[in-house]
Design a protein around this motif. Structure first.
Motif, mmCIF file in Angstrom:
data_model
loop_
_atom_site.group_PDB
_atom_site.id
_atom_site.type_symbol
_atom_site.label_atom_id
_atom_site.label_comp_id
_atom_site.label_asym_id
_atom_site.label_seq_id
_atom_site.Cartn_x
_atom_site.Cartn_y
_atom_site.Cartn_z
ATOM 1 N N ASP A 1 0.819 -1.218 0.000
ATOM 2 C CA ASP A 1 0.000 0.000 0.000
ATOM 3 C C ASP A 1 0.850 1.265 0.000
ATOM 4 O O ASP A 1 0.304 2.364 0.020
ATOM 5 C CB ASP A 1 -0.927 0.020 1.221
ATOM 6 C CG ASP A 1 -2.034 -1.009 1.118
ATOM 7 O OD1 ASP A 1 -2.215 -1.584 0.032
ATOM 8 O OD2 ASP A 1 -2.713 -1.249 2.120
ATOM 9 N N GLY A 2 2.184 1.129 0.063
ATOM 10 C CA GLY A 2 3.041 2.301 0.117
ATOM 11 C C GLY A 2 3.143 2.921 1.497
ATOM 12 O O GLY A 2 3.638 4.046 1.639
ATOM 13 N N ASN A 3 2.696 2.205 2.520
ATOM 14 C CA ASN A 3 2.818 2.729 3.890
ATOM 15 C C ASN A 3 4.267 2.706 4.351
ATOM 16 O O ASN A 3 5.032 1.816 3.983
ATOM 17 C CB ASN A 3 1.981 1.882 4.856
ATOM 18 C CG ASN A 3 0.490 2.002 4.606
ATOM 19 O OD1 ASN A 3 -0.011 3.078 4.368
ATOM 20 N ND2 ASN A 3 -0.205 0.870 4.667
ATOM 21 N N VAL A 4 4.629 3.674 5.158
ATOM 22 C CA VAL A 4 5.940 3.712 5.796
ATOM 23 C C VAL A 4 5.706 3.630 7.302
ATOM 24 O O VAL A 4 4.938 4.422 7.854
ATOM 25 C CB VAL A 4 6.705 4.998 5.443
ATOM 26 C CG1 VAL A 4 8.018 5.067 6.227
ATOM 27 C CG2 VAL A 4 6.975 5.067 3.947
ATOM 28 N N TYR A 5 6.351 2.662 7.957
ATOM 29 C CA TYR A 5 6.171 2.455 9.395
ATOM 30 C C TYR A 5 7.450 2.794 10.139
ATOM 31 O O TYR A 5 8.520 2.281 9.812
ATOM 32 C CB TYR A 5 5.795 0.998 9.680
ATOM 33 C CG TYR A 5 4.476 0.572 9.071
ATOM 34 C CD1 TYR A 5 3.265 0.833 9.706
ATOM 35 C CD2 TYR A 5 4.452 -0.093 7.846
ATOM 36 C CE1 TYR A 5 2.060 0.437 9.146
ATOM 37 C CE2 TYR A 5 3.253 -0.499 7.279
ATOM 38 C CZ TYR A 5 2.058 -0.229 7.930
ATOM 39 O OH TYR A 5 0.874 -0.623 7.368
ATOM 40 N N ASN A 6 7.342 3.632 11.153
ATOM 41 C CA ASN A 6 8.469 3.874 12.036
ATOM 42 C C ASN A 6 8.667 2.665 12.945
ATOM 43 O O ASN A 6 7.717 1.935 13.252
ATOM 44 C CB ASN A 6 8.225 5.124 12.877
ATOM 45 C CG ASN A 6 8.268 6.381 12.037
ATOM 46 O OD1 ASN A 6 9.243 6.636 11.346
ATOM 47 N ND2 ASN A 6 7.201 7.163 12.084
ATOM 48 N N THR A 7 9.910 2.438 13.349
ATOM 49 C CA THR A 7 10.244 1.275 14.167
ATOM 50 C C THR A 7 10.988 1.699 15.422
ATOM 51 O O THR A 7 11.502 2.819 15.515
ATOM 52 C CB THR A 7 11.109 0.279 13.375
ATOM 53 O OG1 THR A 7 12.353 0.917 13.023
ATOM 54 C CG2 THR A 7 10.402 -0.172 12.110
ATOM 55 N N VAL A 8 11.050 0.775 16.384
ATOM 56 C CA VAL A 8 11.762 1.068 17.625
ATOM 57 C C VAL A 8 12.408 -0.212 18.136
ATOM 58 O O VAL A 8 11.812 -1.286 18.088
ATOM 59 C CB VAL A 8 10.816 1.662 18.691
ATOM 60 C CG1 VAL A 8 9.680 0.712 19.051
ATOM 61 C CG2 VAL A 8 11.588 2.074 19.934
ATOM 62 N N GLN A 9 13.647 -0.109 18.595
ATOM 63 C CA GLN A 9 14.342 -1.234 19.213
ATOM 64 C C GLN A 9 14.079 -1.214 20.707
ATOM 65 O O GLN A 9 14.317 -0.207 21.391
ATOM 66 C CB GLN A 9 15.843 -1.155 18.961
ATOM 67 C CG GLN A 9 16.625 -2.286 19.619
ATOM 68 C CD GLN A 9 18.120 -2.209 19.364
ATOM 69 O OE1 GLN A 9 18.560 -1.601 18.394
ATOM 70 N NE2 GLN A 9 18.897 -2.823 20.243
ATOM 71 N N ILE A 10 13.572 -2.339 21.241
ATOM 72 C CA ILE A 10 13.366 -2.491 22.681
ATOM 73 C C ILE A 10 14.013 -3.806 23.082
ATOM 74 O O ILE A 10 13.539 -4.875 22.695
ATOM 75 C CB ILE A 10 11.870 -2.474 23.045
ATOM 76 C CG1 ILE A 10 11.209 -1.183 22.526
ATOM 77 C CG2 ILE A 10 11.682 -2.579 24.562
ATOM 78 C CD1 ILE A 10 9.708 -1.125 22.742
ATOM 79 N N GLY A 11 15.107 -3.726 23.816
ATOM 80 C CA GLY A 11 15.905 -4.921 24.081
ATOM 81 C C GLY A 11 16.536 -5.390 22.780
ATOM 82 O O GLY A 11 17.172 -4.607 22.063
ATOM 83 N N ILE A 12 16.334 -6.664 22.444
ATOM 84 C CA ILE A 12 16.868 -7.184 21.181
ATOM 85 C C ILE A 12 15.766 -7.360 20.135
ATOM 86 O O ILE A 12 15.995 -7.969 19.091
ATOM 87 C CB ILE A 12 17.614 -8.517 21.397
ATOM 88 C CG1 ILE A 12 16.690 -9.593 21.951
ATOM 89 C CG2 ILE A 12 18.831 -8.311 22.293
ATOM 90 C CD1 ILE A 12 17.316 -10.980 21.989
ATOM 91 N N GLN A 13 14.592 -6.825 20.428
ATOM 92 C CA GLN A 13 13.486 -6.897 19.472
ATOM 93 C C GLN A 13 13.341 -5.584 18.724
ATOM 94 O O GLN A 13 13.529 -4.506 19.291
ATOM 95 C CB GLN A 13 12.170 -7.194 20.195
ATOM 96 C CG GLN A 13 12.082 -8.555 20.854
ATOM 97 C CD GLN A 13 10.803 -8.690 21.667
ATOM 98 O OE1 GLN A 13 10.514 -7.881 22.542
ATOM 99 N NE2 GLN A 13 10.023 -9.721 21.358
ATOM 100 N N CYS A 14 12.978 -5.682 17.461
ATOM 101 C CA CYS A 14 12.679 -4.508 16.645
ATOM 102 C C CYS A 14 11.194 -4.533 16.320
ATOM 103 O O CYS A 14 10.715 -5.412 15.609
ATOM 104 C CB CYS A 14 13.506 -4.522 15.363
ATOM 105 S SG CYS A 14 13.203 -3.105 14.281
ATOM 106 N N TRP A 15 10.463 -3.559 16.831
ATOM 107 C CA TRP A 15 9.010 -3.487 16.686
ATOM 108 C C TRP A 15 8.594 -2.346 15.769
ATOM 109 O O TRP A 15 9.249 -1.298 15.734
ATOM 110 C CB TRP A 15 8.345 -3.245 18.040
ATOM 111 C CG TRP A 15 8.415 -4.380 18.998
ATOM 112 C CD1 TRP A 15 9.440 -4.660 19.862
ATOM 113 C CD2 TRP A 15 7.425 -5.390 19.196
ATOM 114 N NE1 TRP A 15 9.142 -5.790 20.591
ATOM 115 C CE2 TRP A 15 7.912 -6.257 20.205
ATOM 116 C CE3 TRP A 15 6.174 -5.634 18.626
ATOM 117 C CZ2 TRP A 15 7.180 -7.356 20.653
ATOM 118 C CZ3 TRP A 15 5.457 -6.733 19.077
ATOM 119 C CH2 TRP A 15 5.952 -7.576 20.068
ATOM 120 N N MET A 16 7.509 -2.529 15.046
ATOM 121 C CA MET A 16 6.831 -1.369 14.471
ATOM 122 C C MET A 16 6.269 -0.550 15.625
ATOM 123 O O MET A 16 5.680 -1.114 16.554
ATOM 124 C CB MET A 16 5.695 -1.803 13.547
ATOM 125 C CG MET A 16 6.165 -2.393 12.236
ATOM 126 S SD MET A 16 4.741 -2.721 11.146
ATOM 127 C CE MET A 16 5.627 -3.382 9.718
#
Length: 226
Positions: A1-16
């Motif tokens: 769909d052309g969406n851009v999602y910001n992400t965040v690292q928390i511990g060793i996980q990378c989440w949207m």
């Protein structure tokens, strides 16, 4: 769909750090807007029945839409791409527990020197209905979101819409029974996150928010960007 999602690292996980708002699967299959509930047909729904909220709150999806035909998984990682883009997957309840346990282990993320009070650190600073309890998500919202996870209270759809502004509910890949699932949720009048089948909307026909987590882990020691 052309969406851009910001992400965040928390511990060793990378989440949207945003709720999913796709209208298609990675293979191009279209996800229909639901006008009723279903335990078998994949549907998406506008948050609070208002398309104007999609950009901030994402769509709500029933469990068939989230899983895209995959079997239930409690593994960490779940290995269920489901509705997520390539390189990402829908988290199991064990992955949400990993998130919550990490946040609770970090004193800078907990509230009131209580290691179980992690909800404020995961909740967005806006959108929540105001409350007055100590360390509640809806109290002093400017102090929310220390982790950057930015959980928005999109509520849920169980045939009628409820919980907008008071509850953020996220699907996991982990089924509890043939028609119910374990979910992860935050509430405006609670200081702690919950990961349970008794979260108020565990039925597979209900529609909840979705967060995706990256397939590969990141190094906490070296602070790799995710």
């Amino acid at each position: 769909d052309g969406n851009v999602y910001n992400t965040v690292q928390i511990g060793i996980q990378c989440w949207m750090k945003e709720n999913l708002r796709t209208t298609h699967y990675a293979d191009g299959t279209y996800i229909e807007i639901g006008t009723s509930t279903s335990t078998t047909t994949p549907y998406r729904y506008n948050p609070d029945v208002d398309a104007n909220y999609i950009a901030t709150y994402g769509y709500l999806y029933n469990w068939p839409a989230v899983m895209h035909g995959a079997a239930s998984s409690e593994a960490n990682p779940s290995d269920v791409q489901g509705i997520c883009p390539t390189g990402w997957h829908v988290p199991s309840y064990n992955e949400f527990w990993q998130l919550s346990n990490y946040v609770k282990s970090q004193s800078q993320y907990t509230c009131g020197n209580n290691s179980t009070y992690d909800a404020k650190a995961l909740a967005a600073t806006t959108g929540w209905s105001q409350t007055t309890g100590n360390c509640y998500v809806g109290t002093d919202m400017y102090s929310n979101n220390a982790t950057g996870f930015s959980a928005y209270p999109a509520g849920w759809n169980n045939g009628s819409y409820t919980g907008f502004g008071t509850t953020a509910r996220f699907w996991t890949t982990s089924a509890y029974s043939s028609n119910s699932c374990i979910i992860f949720y935050l509430m405006n009048a609670s200081p702690s996150s919950q990961n349970t089948v008794n979260g108020g909307s565990p039925d597979k026909k209900h529609a909840l928010s979705v967060r995706c987590v990256k397939d590969s882990v990141v190094s906490e020691d070296f602070g790799e960007a995710c």
